[in-house]
Write an enzyme that holds these catalytic residues in place. Structure first.
Site, PDB file in Angstrom:
ATOM      1  N   LYS A 141      54.822  80.142  41.239  1.00 11.50           N
ATOM      2  CA  LYS A 141      55.281  79.036  40.498  1.00 11.50           C
ATOM      3  C   LYS A 141      56.526  79.400  39.464  1.00 11.50           C
ATOM      4  O   LYS A 141      56.533  80.764  38.751  1.00 11.50           O
ATOM      5  CB  LYS A 141      54.188  78.703  39.251  1.00 11.50           C
ATOM      6  CG  LYS A 141      53.028  77.920  39.916  1.00 11.50           C
ATOM      7  CD  LYS A 141      51.920  77.746  39.088  1.00 11.50           C
ATOM      8  CE  LYS A 141      52.211  76.465  38.176  1.00 11.50           C
ATOM      9  NZ  LYS A 141      51.303  76.011  37.411  1.00 11.50           N
ATOM     10  N   ILE A 142      57.699  78.646  39.541  1.00 14.50           N
ATOM     11  CA  ILE A 142      58.718  79.019  38.733  1.00 14.50           C
ATOM     12  C   ILE A 142      59.264  77.466  37.974  1.00 14.50           C
ATOM     13  O   ILE A 142      59.213  76.731  38.480  1.00 14.50           O
ATOM     14  CB  ILE A 142      60.047  79.026  39.820  1.00 14.50           C
ATOM     15  CG1 ILE A 142      59.840  80.402  40.690  1.00 14.50           C
ATOM     16  CG2 ILE A 142      61.555  79.238  39.127  1.00 14.50           C
ATOM     17  CD1 ILE A 142      60.639  80.676  41.739  1.00 14.50           C
TER      18      ILE A 142
END
Length: 369
Positions: A141-142
């Site tokens: 997750k970014i």
């Protein structure tokens, strides 16, 4: 097994659980949700891990081992969180295999303190997490901050699957899709197998209503108050309209022909914050094929019990959504200011939770030493 959740799945919506804990894993609860409630994925964030670690004794043995080894708190946090993600990925592996790698995914977030740092730091963290978890069905997750966009491109270009998180605005969502396409184009140029690279774009829902409802109440006119609870659904529906535009573009068609899979829109933050609203509204009103809805267990249970899953509730409502957004502007809502505030708040909340997690682990390490 819930008929409502079955209908939701048959409508083309993948049901992911927005929660993870070692207790859930060791008791077989996650497997039960896969078997009985059509759950096909799991998402996590710093807040979820901080909550999990504060309850029960599931982490005690590992904490004692980490304390004996004298590891620092940062290494301890990553050892603990990646252990859970790896375990969940193994539980979901049959789903991953059965869906050709589309579902059966588990998400773990980069250190949220990097959200406003350089792309280089985020990419380095993404590589480290990909290596630590070492499972093909993990999503890194970014956050969709401006510094996050080039990190998303680079991470995908290296063949690492990405869950882009904290998307609130339509403009930023379009930028996210551009970053995704660029990443796939670079991966293709490098000779990577595009069919192995998956991505979702997490478009946040309930927080949008919370922020706008607060502003509508402050405005206080009848016209403003009549719009409460309508902004988030409209915003999400227009996000899907933007997604469809990209899916019809020559740029995407070229990547699709090379074996790429779509970056599915994921409805995040779907637990209702206002008790006056139906507790399934962010599920019932965002049903359309090719999407993911990641729900806290409370919302999952509510949909199973009394959800109203009745056909596509996104594509037929684009005009209504545009009208709602126009009415919000007319009422005095500054969209750009809203999404800016929400992004800043979202990053701040995750950093706060991360710091709480670090503090909890540090305290537990001292107790165990």
């Amino acid at each position: 097994m819930s008929e409502n959740l079955k209908r939701l799945t048959e409508a083309g919506v993948s049901i992911w659980l927005d929660d993870i804990s070692r207790e859930r894993l060791r008791t077989g609860n996650l497997q039960s949700l896969i078997n009985d409630k059509y759950v096909t994925g799991v998402t996590s964030n710093p807040t979820i891990f901080a909550s999990a670690l504060s309850k029960g004794d599931a982490y005690d043995t590992q904490l004692r081992d980490l304390a004996v080894r004298g590891v620092d708190v940062g290494e301890a946090v990553r050892a603990i969180t990646t252990f859970d993600i790896r375990w969940a990925a193994d539980v979901l592996r049959p789903v991953f295999d059965a869906t050709g790698g589309v579902d059966g995914r588990v998400s773990i977030e980069v250190d949220p303190r990097l959200a406003t740092e350089t792309a280089e730091k985020t990419v380095a963290e993404a590589r480290a997490l990909w290596w630590l978890v070492d499972r093909p069905n993990v999503h890194i997750k970014i956050p969709a901050t401006l510094p996050g966009l080039p990190a998303i491109t680079q991470t995908l270009a290296e063949g690492i699957s990405v869950n882009v998180t904290l998307i609130f605005s339509l403009e930023r969502y379009r930028a996210v899709m551009d970053a995704w396409l660029t990443g796939l184009e670079q991966a293709k140029a490098a000779g990577l197998d595009l069919s192995k690279i998956e991505s979702v774009a997490s478009f946040f829902v309930s927080r949008f209503d919370t922020e706008i409802d607060k502003r509508l109440e402050k405005i206080g006119t009848p016209e403003a108050l009549a719009l409460k609870g309508k902004a988030a659904i409209a915003n999400a529906r227009l996000a899907f309209a933007a997604y469809e535009e990209v899916m019809n573009s020559p740029r995407w068609q070229a990547l699709k022909a090379a074996g790429a899979h779509p970056q599915r829109p994921l409805w995040a933050s779907t637990g209702v914050k206002n008790p006056d609203y139906p507790d399934t509204m962010y599920v019932d009103q965002l049903v359309t094929a090719g999407t993911v809805n990641t729900m806290p267990e409370k919302t999952l249970d509510a949909v199973a019990d009394h959800g109203n899953i009745d056909g596509d509730t996104v594509r037929p409502y684009y005009e209504q959504a545009w009208n709602t957004m126009a009415a919000l502007k007319q009422a005095g809502i500054d969209y750009d200011d809203v999404v800016r505030a929400l992004e800043d708040e979202g990053v701040e909340k995750f950093v706060t939770s991360w710091n709480e997690l670090l503090g909890t682990v540090e305290s537990e390490l001292k107790k165990a030493s």
